[in-house]
Design a protein around this motif. Structure first.
Motif, PDB file in Angstrom:
ATOM      1  N   THR A 286     -17.231  -1.807  37.289  1.00 19.43           N
ATOM      2  CA  THR A 286     -16.876  -1.602  35.889  1.00 19.43           C
ATOM      3  C   THR A 286     -15.650  -2.338  35.532  1.00 19.43           C
ATOM      4  O   THR A 286     -15.489  -2.958  34.722  1.00 19.43           O
ATOM      5  CB  THR A 286     -16.804  -0.064  35.343  1.00 19.43           C
ATOM      6  OG1 THR A 286     -18.150   0.547  35.639  1.00 19.43           O
ATOM      7  CG2 THR A 286     -16.537  -0.023  33.716  1.00 19.43           C
ATOM      8  N   THR A 287     -14.475  -1.880  36.256  1.00 15.53           N
ATOM      9  CA  THR A 287     -13.226  -2.783  36.221  1.00 15.53           C
ATOM     10  C   THR A 287     -13.477  -4.228  36.374  1.00 15.53           C
ATOM     11  O   THR A 287     -12.918  -5.117  35.878  1.00 15.53           O
ATOM     12  CB  THR A 287     -12.357  -2.204  37.279  1.00 15.53           C
ATOM     13  OG1 THR A 287     -12.077  -0.926  36.973  1.00 15.53           O
ATOM     14  CG2 THR A 287     -10.989  -3.107  37.044  1.00 15.53           C
ATOM     15  N   ALA A 288     -14.417  -4.665  37.312  1.00 19.38           N
ATOM     16  CA  ALA A 288     -14.678  -6.001  37.562  1.00 19.38           C
ATOM     17  C   ALA A 288     -15.268  -6.644  36.367  1.00 19.38           C
ATOM     18  O   ALA A 288     -15.142  -7.884  35.780  1.00 19.38           O
ATOM     19  CB  ALA A 288     -15.570  -6.128  38.679  1.00 19.38           C
ATOM     20  N   LEU A 289     -16.138  -5.772  35.792  1.00 17.02           N
ATOM     21  CA  LEU A 289     -16.877  -6.248  34.560  1.00 17.02           C
ATOM     22  C   LEU A 289     -15.797  -6.423  33.234  1.00 17.02           C
ATOM     23  O   LEU A 289     -15.907  -7.509  32.762  1.00 17.02           O
ATOM     24  CB  LEU A 289     -18.003  -5.402  33.787  1.00 17.02           C
ATOM     25  CG  LEU A 289     -18.581  -5.717  32.762  1.00 17.02           C
ATOM     26  CD1 LEU A 289     -20.039  -6.636  33.331  1.00 17.02           C
ATOM     27  CD2 LEU A 289     -19.364  -4.475  32.147  1.00 17.02           C
TER      28      LEU A 289
ATOM     29  N   PHE B 137     -21.580   4.866  43.519  1.00 14.32           N
ATOM     30  CA  PHE B 137     -22.975   4.955  42.800  1.00 14.32           C
ATOM     31  C   PHE B 137     -22.589   5.015  41.355  1.00 14.32           C
ATOM     32  O   PHE B 137     -23.622   4.515  40.574  1.00 14.32           O
ATOM     33  CB  PHE B 137     -23.519   6.248  43.227  1.00 14.32           C
ATOM     34  CG  PHE B 137     -24.333   5.821  44.447  1.00 14.32           C
ATOM     35  CD1 PHE B 137     -25.444   5.084  44.794  1.00 14.32           C
ATOM     36  CD2 PHE B 137     -23.562   6.417  45.830  1.00 14.32           C
ATOM     37  CE1 PHE B 137     -26.012   4.940  45.961  1.00 14.32           C
ATOM     38  CE2 PHE B 137     -24.482   6.185  46.958  1.00 14.32           C
ATOM     39  CZ  PHE B 137     -25.434   5.508  47.301  1.00 14.32           C
ATOM     40  N   ALA B 138     -21.707   5.379  40.736  1.00 11.94           N
ATOM     41  CA  ALA B 138     -21.236   5.324  39.352  1.00 11.94           C
ATOM     42  C   ALA B 138     -20.477   4.194  38.881  1.00 11.94           C
ATOM     43  O   ALA B 138     -20.013   4.335  37.885  1.00 11.94           O
ATOM     44  CB  ALA B 138     -20.480   6.879  39.044  1.00 11.94           C
ATOM     45  N   LEU B 139     -20.323   3.187  39.540  1.00  8.84           N
ATOM     46  CA  LEU B 139     -19.868   1.901  39.233  1.00  8.84           C
ATOM     47  C   LEU B 139     -18.169   2.101  38.826  1.00  8.84           C
ATOM     48  O   LEU B 139     -17.742   1.258  38.004  1.00  8.84           O
ATOM     49  CB  LEU B 139     -20.558   1.251  37.806  1.00  8.84           C
ATOM     50  CG  LEU B 139     -22.172   1.157  38.070  1.00  8.84           C
ATOM     51  CD1 LEU B 139     -22.680   1.023  36.601  1.00  8.84           C
ATOM     52  CD2 LEU B 139     -22.424   0.428  39.158  1.00  8.84           C
ATOM     53  N   GLY B 140     -17.654   2.800  39.582  1.00  7.68           N
ATOM     54  CA  GLY B 140     -16.061   3.062  39.697  1.00  7.68           C
ATOM     55  C   GLY B 140     -15.597   4.385  38.905  1.00  7.68           C
ATOM     56  O   GLY B 140     -14.537   4.517  38.710  1.00  7.68           O
ATOM     57  N   GLU B 141     -16.427   5.349  38.760  1.00 11.85           N
ATOM     58  CA  GLU B 141     -15.985   6.624  37.942  1.00 11.85           C
ATOM     59  C   GLU B 141     -16.001   7.673  38.623  1.00 11.85           C
ATOM     60  O   GLU B 141     -15.675   8.663  38.255  1.00 11.85           O
ATOM     61  CB  GLU B 141     -17.340   6.943  36.842  1.00 11.85           C
ATOM     62  CG  GLU B 141     -17.587   5.763  35.884  1.00 11.85           C
ATOM     63  CD  GLU B 141     -16.632   5.647  34.805  1.00 11.85           C
ATOM     64  OE1 GLU B 141     -16.273   6.207  33.863  1.00 11.85           O
ATOM     65  OE2 GLU B 141     -15.669   4.707  35.450  1.00 11.85           O
ATOM     66  N   GLY B 142     -15.837   7.552  40.178  1.00 10.29           N
ATOM     67  CA  GLY B 142     -15.467   8.570  40.991  1.00 10.29           C
ATOM     68  C   GLY B 142     -14.127   9.075  41.268  1.00 10.29           C
ATOM     69  O   GLY B 142     -13.779   9.864  41.992  1.00 10.29           O
TER      70      GLY B 142
END
Length: 356
Positions: A294-297, A264-269
């Protein structure tokens, strides 16, 4: 905040002793210092009233999204949630707080706009508080000290005056890199003007005039629900990811690997890894896109030359840390392969890091 480390021409970190990243700072006692006044919690009633309204409005917005809002309105709210999330994760967090990679000005401007859309204080303040959080994690100087309980680390820290240690330690940080960034300073200067426009006004006006949504649905679904949902997902990184999950890299610290928060936090967990290796642009050992958007971005923008000098951690360093301080939950796949040399493992970490 990452220690003073060097990188190879490709941007990959040379191996280094990382104990300074997680070791608690030791300060000498000053016998002549005056005894400090006992900290007393002071409620900030303005914030309390605002957050009560936000959450009540968000609950109503969730109902309207299911009951009466147009599908396009729900899609629009979701897209804004993702965009605002990227402004926090790829922008304020990985780029500006940790300097885990570098970005050319078009990407910095995009991330600044996305960050303003998320409305979690301007980049300068967000990055300063986050650097203090890493340097003094789980102490009184940590703005959202998780040892004070789930509620405090989730939202309570925003409902009371900051502990004096937070302000004191925050003043000692080197923020010269952000002082020299014109994009950051532009946002800081005009934040109170551009934030209401990007976070509340445009998200409400666009659905009404572009596809005939009602003012009520636009305000409560796209503005209130989307904004409050984004806040709580970010807060879960401070609360849930500091309390529940595995500790494959360091069992002696609170931050944990929490897959639900990561999604849900776009990779921050992947927070145990992040607190051990805070300079890694992936904030995780692996760059799995389905749990780390976020890594993909960032990888996408690296391919078109807007992101560069992406920092990461050699596999051999990760392995040594896992074996030394991990809780045994790490899946050490590949490390026992005799056909794979240490150089091969380190080379596997080399990705597109060249400056354009």
């Amino acid at each position: 905040m990452a220690p003073n480390i060097t990188t190879s021409p490709t941007g990959v970190l040379f191996e280094n002793d990382i104990e300074t990243v997680v070791a608690p700072s030791v300060e000498k006692k000053n016998d002549n210092a005056k005894p400090r006044e006992k900290y007393r919690r002071k409620l900030v009633w303005r914030n309390i009233i605002l957050f009560v309204y936000l959450h009540l409005a968000a609950v109503y917005g969730a109902y309207l999204m299911l009951a009466s809002a147009k599908i396009l309105t729900a899609v629009f709210a979701t897209l804004l949630y993702i965009a605002g999330g990227f402004g926090v994760t790829a922008g304020a967090h990985r780029l500006w707080a940790h300097r885990a990679y570098k970005a050319k000005w078009p990407l910095r401007v995009i991330l600044m706009i996305f960050n303003t859309l998320a409305f979690q204080n301007h980049i300068y303040e967000w990055a300063r508080d986050h650097r203090v959080h890493h340097k003094y994690s789980e102490t009184d100087a940590d703005p959202h000290n998780a040892t004070r309980g789930f509620f405090f680390s989730h939202v309570g820290w925003l409902l009371v005056r900051k502990h004096p240690d937070v302000k004191e330690k925050g003043k000692t940080l080197d923020m010269s890199d952000l002082d020299a960034d014109p994009v950051v300073m532009f946002q800081k200067k005009y934040y109170l003007i551009i934030m209401p426009i990007l976070c509340f006004i445009l998200p409400t006006v666009i659905p009404v005039y572009l596809w005939g949504e009602t003012w009520k649905n636009a305000w409560f679904v796209v503005a209130m629900f989307r904004y409050t949902f984004t806040l709580n997902i970010t807060w879960l990184v401070n609360s849930a990811a500091h309390m529940w999950g595995n500790h494959p890299y360091d069992r002696f610290i609170n931050p944990a690997e929490n897959v639900s928060v990561a999604v849900f936090a776009l990779g921050e967990g992947w927070h145990n890894y992040h607190h051990v290796f805070p300079w890694d642009y992936k904030t995780a050992e692996l760059g799995n896109y389905h749990t780390n958007m976020t890594t993909a971005l960032i990888d996408f923008f690296s391919r078109i030359g807007w992101a560069y000098d992406l920092k990461t951690v050699p596999m051999s360093m990760v392995k040594r840390r896992v074996e030394r301080t991990g809780d045994g939950s790490h899946e050490i796949w590949g490390w026992g392969d005799k056909d794979m040399s240490r150089e091969d493992m380190d080379e596997a970490q080399v990705i597109n890091k060249k400056s354009k």
